[in-house]
Design an enzyme around this catalytic site. Structure first.
Site, short mmCIF file in Angstrom:
data_model
loop_
_atom_site.label_atom_id
_atom_site.label_comp_id
_atom_site.label_asym_id
_atom_site.label_seq_id
_atom_site.Cartn_x
_atom_site.Cartn_y
_atom_site.Cartn_z
N ASP A 87 33.19 -2.56 -9.37
CA ASP A 87 33.19 -2.33 -7.92
C ASP A 87 34.35 -3.08 -7.30
O ASP A 87 34.88 -4.04 -7.87
CB ASP A 87 31.87 -2.77 -7.27
CG ASP A 87 31.60 -4.26 -7.34
OD1 ASP A 87 31.93 -4.89 -8.38
OD2 ASP A 87 31.06 -4.82 -6.37
N GLU A 152 29.35 -6.89 -7.90
CA GLU A 152 29.87 -8.25 -7.81
C GLU A 152 30.34 -8.58 -6.41
O GLU A 152 30.10 -9.66 -5.89
CB GLU A 152 31.01 -8.45 -8.82
CG GLU A 152 31.32 -9.91 -9.12
CD GLU A 152 32.28 -10.55 -8.13
OE1 GLU A 152 32.39 -11.78 -8.14
OE2 GLU A 152 32.93 -9.83 -7.34
N1 BES Z 1 37.34 -12.24 -8.80
C1 BES Z 1 36.78 -12.84 -7.64
C2 BES Z 1 36.64 -14.34 -7.73
C3 BES Z 1 37.93 -15.06 -7.99
C4 BES Z 1 39.00 -14.88 -7.15
C5 BES Z 1 38.03 -15.89 -9.06
C6 BES Z 1 40.18 -15.53 -7.42
C7 BES Z 1 39.20 -16.54 -9.33
C8 BES Z 1 40.29 -16.34 -8.51
C9 BES Z 1 35.43 -12.20 -7.35
O1 BES Z 1 35.48 -10.81 -7.43
C10 BES Z 1 35.03 -12.53 -5.94
O2 BES Z 1 35.65 -12.04 -5.04
N2 BES Z 1 34.00 -13.35 -5.77
C11 BES Z 1 33.48 -13.66 -4.47
C12 BES Z 1 32.09 -14.22 -4.59
C13 BES Z 1 30.98 -13.24 -4.59
C14 BES Z 1 29.67 -13.99 -4.70
C15 BES Z 1 30.98 -12.29 -3.43
C16 BES Z 1 34.30 -14.74 -3.83
O3 BES Z 1 34.83 -15.62 -4.50
O4 BES Z 1 34.39 -14.67 -2.59
MN MN Z 2 36.41 -10.20 -9.13
MN MN Z 3 36.48 -10.06 -5.57
#
Ligand code: BES
Ligand code: MN
Ligand code: MN
Length: 456
Positions: A87, A152
């Site tokens: 997603d 995610e």
């Molecule tokens: N891939 C990201 C997280 C990420 C970003 C890890 C940059 C390392 C470097 C992931 O898809 C994401 O966006 N996670 C969200 C958290 C989630 C609980 C909605 C975030 O970090 O805001």
């Molecule tokens: Mn991600």
């Molecule tokens: Mn993300």
């Protein structure tokens, strides 16, 4: 190694397929994209089957499906559980994209599209690494299981129940996630710590209905003014959070770790430029790297209420809202932090308004071992794939499943990211640097080979 050779000679095939994947608008949070979510899951299933996985299933959840794949080749060998998400984030604001988000466009060495780096491109690296083994050795050197989720970007509401219910199916020796970035094109890095998250929505109610601000203003507390004052009181001028108990469980950085973090190459001017700001802000007791990866934060993500259309309207509104997220570090617990902010806001809210705090979602922070055989295999794989040794670093973003794998499955995760810091994740003009895509496939091939010959 034959698999490497295959990877090196099939760039065009890999790229064409990636473009097809990126064309599917799999935005998990928007109802109108529900059919595209199913389309993306089915497409992925077909690609996993084509890559040689004998068992592939699109498994339903109350939300978007999980794509599960399994290739068990040798009981003597370790089993790797690969996690990714198909997603993507919404594309809005659309007018800021230079090329349409779901028409992948190659400019120089970059491919621009929503999901290019987060996370379709990085997820696909693993599918192509498996394919390289199928086409050359017949099968990968270790056992592989894949769990690719479709929620995610909306906080994985159905993932923990799924993992809990399928512990045997998902049993593995080590998990691998490619959903983070390295330090630069030629500066590979392995992330060993991620921040957690607590996310709440606040609703402040003043008068029962909107009022004329001339007739009532001065004697009725405006809920937007009240909300702004509440928010302002949550931090001091350096961004230190004033919620009682907020820092109680924060694990302090050791002197050794601070020394290590200080060695990470960091160009302050380039960082300011990348962020588009004049000056940095935050706790002067910590460096920028520490503040953005190893210290907790509190940010208002959105605030609204009253009249926001063009022109002026004199109104004393009934309601005010804000979305507030806090990035957490070990050992802060999201549930506890959500409780602390909720109770604190209720405690300090003036009697002239009422306040409601709702929990949106949360996730645990994580730190993984750096001395495991699997980490050594990953370290050597990056060195072989990129020609230089990777740097260990922490990351400020959140991947809550890392803690779930630790807690529920009892396994450690290796974060093998291949994105770049300026990939514009969650923003207009998201991109993936194609040389990293290809090097990523080679690095994963090295990793799986190394793992087969390690004593894990
Ligand atoms: N891939 C990201 C997280 C990420 C970003 C890890 C940059 C390392 C470097 C992931 O898809 C994401 O966006 N996670 C969200 C958290 C989630 C609980 C909605 C975030 O970090 O805001
Ligand atoms: Mn991600
Ligand atoms: Mn993300």
């Amino acid at each position: 190694m034959k698999a490497l050779e295959y990877a090196q000679t099939h760039h065009d095939k890999f790229l064409t397929e990636l473009q097809t994947f990126l064309k599917i608008p799999s935005v998990s949070t928007q109802e109108r994209h529900k059919p595209h979510m199913a389309h993306a899951a089915g497409w992925l299933r077909d690609k996993l089957l084509a890559a040689g996985f004998p068992r592939v299933e699109v498994m339903p959840t109350p939300g978007h499906p999980v794509v599960y794949a399994e290739w068990l080749t040798d009981p003597q060998q370790p089993t790797v559980l690969i996690y990714g998400h198909y997603d993507v984030q919404p594309v809005e604001p659309l007018e800021l994209w230079r090329t349409p988000p779901f028409e992948p466009t190659i400019v120089g060495d970059d491919i621009f599209a929503r999901g290019a780096a987060d996370d379709k491109g990085q997820l696909f690296i693993h599918v192509k690494a498996a394919e390289a083994f199928k086409e050359t050795a017949g099968a990968p050197p270790v056992n592989i299981k894949c769990i690719f989720e479709g929620e995610e970007e909306v906080g994985s509401p159905n993932l923990n129940p799924f993992i809990n219910a399928h512990q045997d199916l998902l049993a593995a020796d080590i998990a691998v996630i490619s959903d983070s970035h390295i330090l630069g094109k030629d500066i590979p890095a392995i992330v060993y710590a991620l921040r957690g998250l607590s996310y709440v929505e606040v609703e402040v109610t003043g008068p029962a209905g909107d009022l004329h601000s001339g007739i009532y203003g001065g004697a009725v507390h405006n809920p937007i003014n009240a909300l702004c004052a509440l928010i302002a009181s949550l931090q001091d001028e350096y961004g230190r959070i004033t919620i009682p108990g907020f820092y109680d469980q924060v694990r302090d950085l050791s002197t050794e770790e601070r020394a290590e973090l200080a060695k990470i190459p960091f160009d302050r001017a380039a960082w300011l430029e990348e962020a588009g700001i004049q000056a940095d802000w935050g706790d002067p007791d910590y460096t920028i790297i520490e503040r953005t990866t190893a210290r907790p934060t509190l940010d208002v993500n959105g605030i609204w209420g009253g009249y926001i259309q063009p022109g002026a309207k004199t109104v004393l509104p009934s309601k005010a809202y804000a979305k507030i997220s806090m990035r957490l570090v070990p050992d802060q617990e999201p549930e506890e932090i959500t409780r602390l902010i909720s109770e604190h806001l209720k405690e300090i809210a003036p009697p002239t308004v009422s306040i409601a705090v709702r929990n949106l979602h949360g996730g645990d922070a994580a730190v993984v071992r750096r001395d495991s055989p699997a980490m050594k295999a990953a370290f050597a794989a990056y060195a072989a794939g990129f020609g230089v040794e990777p740097i260990f670093m922490r990351e400020g973003g959140s991947i809550p499943v890392v803690a779930t794998f630790q807690k529920v499955l009892g396994i450690e995760t290796i974060l093998m990211g291949f994105g770049l810091p300026d990939d514009n994740l969650h923003a207009p003009n998201e991109k993936l640097h194609l040389p990293n895509f290809y090097k990523g496939i080679e690095t994963v091939i090295h990793f799986l080979e190394n793992l087969a010959h390690s004593d894990s």
